[in-house]
Design a protein around this motif. Structure first.
Motif, PDB file in Angstrom:
ATOM      1  N   LEU A 108       0.815  -1.205   0.000  1.00  0.00           N
ATOM      2  CA  LEU A 108       0.000   0.000   0.000  1.00  0.00           C
ATOM      3  C   LEU A 108       0.853   1.261   0.000  1.00  0.00           C
ATOM      4  O   LEU A 108       1.836   1.360   0.738  1.00  0.00           O
ATOM      5  CB  LEU A 108      -0.903   0.026   1.237  1.00  0.00           C
ATOM      6  N   SER A 109       0.462   2.229  -0.830  1.00  0.00           N
ATOM      7  CA  SER A 109       0.994   3.581  -0.707  1.00  0.00           C
ATOM      8  C   SER A 109       0.115   4.326   0.295  1.00  0.00           C
ATOM      9  O   SER A 109      -0.966   3.854   0.657  1.00  0.00           O
ATOM     10  CB  SER A 109       0.964   4.294  -2.061  1.00  0.00           C
ATOM     11  N   LEU A 110       0.528   5.496   0.737  1.00  0.00           N
ATOM     12  CA  LEU A 110      -0.227   6.225   1.753  1.00  0.00           C
ATOM     13  C   LEU A 110      -1.578   6.707   1.252  1.00  0.00           C
ATOM     14  O   LEU A 110      -2.484   6.949   2.048  1.00  0.00           O
ATOM     15  CB  LEU A 110       0.596   7.422   2.261  1.00  0.00           C
ATOM     16  N   ASP A 111      -1.742   6.824  -0.073  1.00  0.00           N
ATOM     17  CA  ASP A 111      -3.039   7.235  -0.612  1.00  0.00           C
ATOM     18  C   ASP A 111      -3.947   6.054  -0.935  1.00  0.00           C
ATOM     19  O   ASP A 111      -5.047   6.226  -1.456  1.00  0.00           O
ATOM     20  CB  ASP A 111      -2.846   8.106  -1.857  1.00  0.00           C
ATOM     21  N   GLY A 112      -3.450   4.830  -0.633  1.00  0.00           N
ATOM     22  CA  GLY A 112      -4.261   3.635  -0.867  1.00  0.00           C
ATOM     23  C   GLY A 112      -4.012   2.953  -2.191  1.00  0.00           C
ATOM     24  O   GLY A 112      -4.563   1.878  -2.452  1.00  0.00           O
ATOM     25  N   SER A 113      -3.181   3.543  -3.040  1.00  0.00           N
ATOM     26  CA  SER A 113      -2.837   2.873  -4.306  1.00  0.00           C
ATOM     27  C   SER A 113      -1.868   1.725  -4.033  1.00  0.00           C
ATOM     28  O   SER A 113      -1.213   1.682  -2.976  1.00  0.00           O
ATOM     29  CB  SER A 113      -2.237   3.866  -5.300  1.00  0.00           C
ATOM     30  N   LEU A 114      -1.767   0.809  -4.994  1.00  0.00           N
ATOM     31  CA  LEU A 114      -0.976  -0.406  -4.785  1.00  0.00           C
ATOM     32  C   LEU A 114       0.295  -0.403  -5.616  1.00  0.00           C
ATOM     33  O   LEU A 114       0.299   0.010  -6.777  1.00  0.00           O
ATOM     34  CB  LEU A 114      -1.811  -1.641  -5.140  1.00  0.00           C
ATOM     35  N   GLN A 115       1.370  -0.886  -5.001  1.00  0.00           N
ATOM     36  CA  GLN A 115       2.660  -1.034  -5.666  1.00  0.00           C
ATOM     37  C   GLN A 115       2.869  -2.504  -6.024  1.00  0.00           C
ATOM     38  O   GLN A 115       2.361  -3.400  -5.334  1.00  0.00           O
ATOM     39  CB  GLN A 115       3.795  -0.568  -4.744  1.00  0.00           C
ATOM     40  N   PRO A 116       3.620  -2.804  -7.100  1.00  0.00           N
ATOM     41  CA  PRO A 116       3.808  -4.203  -7.518  1.00  0.00           C
ATOM     42  C   PRO A 116       4.553  -5.034  -6.487  1.00  0.00           C
ATOM     43  O   PRO A 116       5.297  -4.508  -5.654  1.00  0.00           O
ATOM     44  CB  PRO A 116       4.615  -4.068  -8.819  1.00  0.00           C
ATOM     45  N   ILE A 117       4.349  -6.330  -6.551  1.00  0.00           N
ATOM     46  CA  ILE A 117       4.982  -7.273  -5.628  1.00  0.00           C
ATOM     47  C   ILE A 117       5.899  -8.218  -6.403  1.00  0.00           C
ATOM     48  O   ILE A 117       5.877  -8.253  -7.629  1.00  0.00           O
ATOM     49  CB  ILE A 117       3.918  -8.089  -4.852  1.00  0.00           C
ATOM     50  N   LYS A 118       6.687  -8.997  -5.670  1.00  0.00           N
ATOM     51  CA  LYS A 118       7.544 -10.011  -6.274  1.00  0.00           C
ATOM     52  C   LYS A 118       6.890 -11.383  -6.127  1.00  0.00           C
ATOM     53  O   LYS A 118       6.177 -11.637  -5.160  1.00  0.00           O
ATOM     54  CB  LYS A 118       8.916 -10.031  -5.592  1.00  0.00           C
ATOM     55  N   ILE A 135      -7.313 -14.651  -7.000  1.00  0.00           N
ATOM     56  CA  ILE A 135      -6.188 -13.933  -6.402  1.00  0.00           C
ATOM     57  C   ILE A 135      -6.333 -12.447  -6.751  1.00  0.00           C
ATOM     58  O   ILE A 135      -6.650 -12.097  -7.894  1.00  0.00           O
ATOM     59  CB  ILE A 135      -4.836 -14.507  -6.882  1.00  0.00           C
ATOM     60  N   ILE A 136      -6.169 -11.594  -5.749  1.00  0.00           N
ATOM     61  CA  ILE A 136      -6.256 -10.145  -5.929  1.00  0.00           C
ATOM     62  C   ILE A 136      -4.889  -9.561  -5.667  1.00  0.00           C
ATOM     63  O   ILE A 136      -4.301  -9.783  -4.592  1.00  0.00           O
ATOM     64  CB  ILE A 136      -7.306  -9.532  -4.981  1.00  0.00           C
ATOM     65  N   LEU A 137      -4.356  -8.815  -6.624  1.00  0.00           N
ATOM     66  CA  LEU A 137      -2.996  -8.286  -6.514  1.00  0.00           C
ATOM     67  C   LEU A 137      -2.861  -7.024  -7.360  1.00  0.00           C
ATOM     68  O   LEU A 137      -3.777  -6.693  -8.129  1.00  0.00           O
ATOM     69  CB  LEU A 137      -1.978  -9.353  -6.900  1.00  0.00           C
ATOM     70  N   PRO A 138      -1.768  -6.277  -7.254  1.00  0.00           N
ATOM     71  CA  PRO A 138      -1.618  -5.040  -8.029  1.00  0.00           C
ATOM     72  C   PRO A 138      -1.742  -5.273  -9.531  1.00  0.00           C
ATOM     73  O   PRO A 138      -1.357  -6.329 -10.049  1.00  0.00           O
ATOM     74  CB  PRO A 138      -0.205  -4.569  -7.658  1.00  0.00           C
ATOM     75  N   LYS A 139      -2.269  -4.268 -10.218  1.00  0.00           N
ATOM     76  CA  LYS A 139      -2.538  -4.376 -11.654  1.00  0.00           C
ATOM     77  C   LYS A 139      -1.264  -4.684 -12.447  1.00  0.00           C
ATOM     78  O   LYS A 139      -1.304  -5.377 -13.461  1.00  0.00           O
ATOM     79  CB  LYS A 139      -3.162  -3.071 -12.161  1.00  0.00           C
ATOM     80  N   GLN A 140      -0.109  -4.160 -11.970  1.00  0.00           N
ATOM     81  CA  GLN A 140       1.158  -4.375 -12.683  1.00  0.00           C
ATOM     82  C   GLN A 140       1.549  -5.846 -12.737  1.00  0.00           C
ATOM     83  O   GLN A 140       2.317  -6.264 -13.605  1.00  0.00           O
ATOM     84  CB  GLN A 140       2.290  -3.580 -12.022  1.00  0.00           C
ATOM     85  N   ASN A 141       1.058  -6.647 -11.786  1.00  0.00           N
ATOM     86  CA  ASN A 141       1.396  -8.068 -11.724  1.00  0.00           C
ATOM     87  C   ASN A 141       0.326  -8.971 -12.325  1.00  0.00           C
ATOM     88  O   ASN A 141       0.490 -10.198 -12.346  1.00  0.00           O
ATOM     89  CB  ASN A 141       1.620  -8.499 -10.266  1.00  0.00           C
ATOM     90  N   ALA A 142      -0.770  -8.378 -12.802  1.00  0.00           N
ATOM     91  CA  ALA A 142      -1.921  -9.188 -13.215  1.00  0.00           C
ATOM     92  C   ALA A 142      -1.609 -10.107 -14.391  1.00  0.00           C
ATOM     93  O   ALA A 142      -1.965 -11.291 -14.383  1.00  0.00           O
ATOM     94  CB  ALA A 142      -3.104  -8.275 -13.551  1.00  0.00           C
ATOM     95  N   LYS A 143      -0.924  -9.600 -15.433  1.00  0.00           N
ATOM     96  CA  LYS A 143      -0.631 -10.427 -16.608  1.00  0.00           C
ATOM     97  C   LYS A 143       0.290 -11.588 -16.247  1.00  0.00           C
ATOM     98  O   LYS A 143       0.151 -12.698 -16.762  1.00  0.00           O
ATOM     99  CB  LYS A 143       0.001  -9.577 -17.707  1.00  0.00           C
ATOM    100  N   GLU A 144       1.231 -11.313 -15.356  1.00  0.00           N
ATOM    101  CA  GLU A 144       2.162 -12.357 -14.917  1.00  0.00           C
ATOM    102  C   GLU A 144       1.423 -13.482 -14.211  1.00  0.00           C
ATOM    103  O   GLU A 144       1.654 -14.661 -14.478  1.00  0.00           O
ATOM    104  CB  GLU A 144       3.189 -11.708 -13.984  1.00  0.00           C
ATOM    105  N   ALA A 145       0.505 -13.138 -13.291  1.00  0.00           N
ATOM    106  CA  ALA A 145      -0.242 -14.149 -12.537  1.00  0.00           C
ATOM    107  C   ALA A 145      -1.281 -14.849 -13.410  1.00  0.00           C
ATOM    108  O   ALA A 145      -1.596 -16.025 -13.194  1.00  0.00           O
ATOM    109  CB  ALA A 145      -0.919 -13.508 -11.327  1.00  0.00           C
ATOM    110  N   ALA A 146      -1.798 -14.134 -14.423  1.00  0.00           N
ATOM    111  CA  ALA A 146      -2.865 -14.687 -15.265  1.00  0.00           C
ATOM    112  C   ALA A 146      -2.387 -15.774 -16.209  1.00  0.00           C
ATOM    113  O   ALA A 146      -3.196 -16.418 -16.886  1.00  0.00           O
ATOM    114  CB  ALA A 146      -3.531 -13.562 -16.063  1.00  0.00           C
ATOM    115  N   ILE A 147      -1.064 -16.003 -16.253  1.00  0.00           N
ATOM    116  CA  ILE A 147      -0.531 -17.135 -17.020  1.00  0.00           C
ATOM    117  C   ILE A 147      -1.135 -18.437 -16.506  1.00  0.00           C
ATOM    118  O   ILE A 147      -1.344 -19.386 -17.243  1.00  0.00           O
ATOM    119  CB  ILE A 147       1.012 -17.191 -16.891  1.00  0.00           C
ATOM    120  N   VAL A 148      -1.426 -18.465 -15.198  1.00  0.00           N
ATOM    121  CA  VAL A 148      -1.962 -19.669 -14.558  1.00  0.00           C
ATOM    122  C   VAL A 148      -3.446 -19.801 -14.903  1.00  0.00           C
ATOM    123  O   VAL A 148      -4.237 -18.882 -14.676  1.00  0.00           O
ATOM    124  CB  VAL A 148      -1.773 -19.600 -13.020  1.00  0.00           C
TER     125      VAL A 148
END
Length: 512
Positions: A108-118, A135-148
């Motif tokens: 979480l950023s202080l304004d509530g936006s999400l930063q990518p994870i590893k 699975i719910i995760l930051p938008k930047q990681n969505a394509k990577e996780a959606a491979i599954v």
């Protein structure tokens, strides 16, 4: 009120489900237990600000958070969203019956936006295995996780979207990836092409042999002779990765956060070129909380070590075991992590500190003694593990000025793929071996039988060059690959002869 939410921790290249238990009761205090590191402990400040900026609050009661299993170290900031959703539900600010059916991760950023994870890919794989709905995760990681496949992946930009989703006031759109389409999209477009290389036909032949059999190679030559240029083009003639290899490679890069944004699956073989100042931990992996090193990031691809003697000796020596075993094991007092490291080693070096052969016309010359001292920085056992030793000479002007282009990488790759197909068929009953460089003693005896003439030729070479038993094995493997490129069932004396020529650094007085 007690609420359970679920996150995930990546251990090695595998994920483990983490249960975050949040209990809000009478009293005052914020207690976070379950072996969190400093980044996890600091989450309370990020969560408080993020909730406040989205018209929610951190309750002024006694909040106890347990991250189970409690004996597994939790690290990183990716649990912010998991904990925040637990606090909101346990304090009655939101109501949801489906919270426990999802893996929730995000910083979480202080304004509530999400930063990518590893580690989004191994986390998604584990979520599917454990039967989670999504699975719910930051938008930047969505394509990577959606491979599954067979699990819903929701990429979100801020915590408000997650709250609205669980309160059923707003729908989220699942990210859907056509894995096969994503994989095949970039297969036929090598970045670097052998057609751009002028001359050096003999070295191109060596590169083709190395690619066909997965052999390690070292290029020795003066500055400007094309060593780096040739090395960068090697991945372009390697066979395309299989879908399994692509998933395995993407998984490793995901763990260290090296998968590029908006790229789901890595379809190109990795090419890693670390600087010679690299430490042994950065090369093989490790650290307090072990991470993959460059050799694991090169898995299913190429590791290029430019100016090999400039690397610290300790760095080069730690590569010896991974080169043989094709995996690296990092041991700590309480646990052991194993990372795959099946890569092709391509090394280059100058023949002397000045960079030139023993040539009186060269701008900088070195004595034979200086050359041998310089070469002595590389240990014999490491050289033994390199199948092909190649001398690279400068390209003459008439070759450089030629208009005619050389053979393209696509054409060379066709022959490499044909040779690899023979090897796949040969080793179809052995799941641990896929190409000639991986052969063990058992396979060498079965597939590298020599006729009498070839045996005599190899015997003379062994005696004259004083080759080790490992070098003997290397010659057999390379000769098997040369035979495969010619579609020959048996190894011929010409194949043995050519393979012996590629042991330059074993020859006494090879500098002339």
């Amino acid at each position: 009120m007690l609420v359970k939410t679920y996150g995930s921790s990546v251990f090695g290249i595998e994920a483990t489900i983490i249960t975050v238990e949040v209990n809000v009761n009478k009293g005052i205090g914020y207690h976070l237990v379950g072996l969190p590191d400093n980044a996890v402990k600091e989450s309370s400040f990020r969560i408080a600000a993020a909730l406040d900026n989205n018209k929610f609050r951190l309750p002024g009661k006694k909040i106890t958070i347990n991250m189970a299993p409690a004996d597994l170290r939790k690290e990183g900031s990716a649990y912010d969203l998991t904990i925040a959703m637990g606090i909101l539900t346990a304090s009655g600010q939101i109501k949801s019956k489906e919270l426990s059916e999802y893996i929730i991760m995000g910083e979480l950023s202080l304004d509530g936006s999400l930063q990518p994870i590893k580690g989004a890919l191994p986390i998604a794989i584990k979520a599917r295995e454990e039967g989670f709905k999504g699975i719910i995760l930051p938008k930047q990681n969505a394509k990577e996780a959606a491979i599954v496949n067979d699990i819903k992946v929701y990429g979100v930009e801020n915590i408000k979207e997650v709250i609205d989703f669980f309160e059923e006031t707003k729908e989220l759109t699942a990210t859907i990836i056509d894995t096969r389409k994503e994989f095949y999209k970039e297969l036929e477009s090598p970045i670097y092409d052998f057609a751009d290389v002028k001359g050096q036909e003999g070295i191109k032949r060596c590169m083709e042999i190395a690619a066909a059999g997965g052999h390690n190679i070292i290029l020795v030559g003066p500055p400007g002779s094309g060593k780096t240029m040739l090395s960068k083009r090697l991945p372009g003639i390697l066979p395309p990765m299989t879908l399994h290899e692509a998933l395995e490679t993407t998984k490793i890069h995901s763990v260290v956060g090296r998968v590029k944004e908006n790229i789901g699956l890595m379809s190109q073989r990795p090419f890693r070129s670390p600087h010679h100042t690299i430490s042994d931990v950065a090369l093989v992996g490790g650290g307090t909380y072990p991470q993959p090193g460059e050799i694991s990031l090169s898995h299913n691809g190429v590791l290029f070590l430019d100016e090999l003697p400039e690397f610290k000796r300790s760095v080069l020596e730690v590569m010896r075991q991974p080169l043989e075993d094709r995996e690296v094991t990092i041991s700590r007092a309480r646990f052991t992590v194993t990372y795959p490291s099946s890569f092709m080693l391509v090394a280059s070096m100058n023949p002397s500190p000045g960079g030139y052969f023993n040539d009186p016309d060269a701008p900088v010359t070195s004595s034979p003694a200086e050359m041998q001292r310089y070469l002595g920085k590389i240990s014999g056992p490491l050289l033994d593990r390199i199948d092909l030793h190649i001398e690279v000479t400068p390209v003459p002007f008439d070759k450089l000025s030629e208009e005619r282009k050389g053979e393209s990488s696509v054409e060379i790759r066709k022959r490499v793929i044909a040779a690899r197909a023979l090897q796949e068929k040969r080793f179809e009953n052995d799941s641990s071996i896929h190409y000639n460089a991986q052969m063990e003693v058992k396979q060498l005896r079965a597939y590298c039988e020599l006729d009498q003439e070839s045996k005599l030729l190899l015997k003379k070479a062994m005696e004259r060059l004083q080759l080790s038993a490992r070098a003997y094995d290397r010659i057999l493997k390379v000769s098997r690959t040369i035979a495969d490129l010619e579609n020959s069932v048996c190894i011929q004396p010409s194949h043995i002869s050519e393979a012996i020529q590629y042991r330059s650094l074993d020859r006494e007085g090879w500098l002339g």
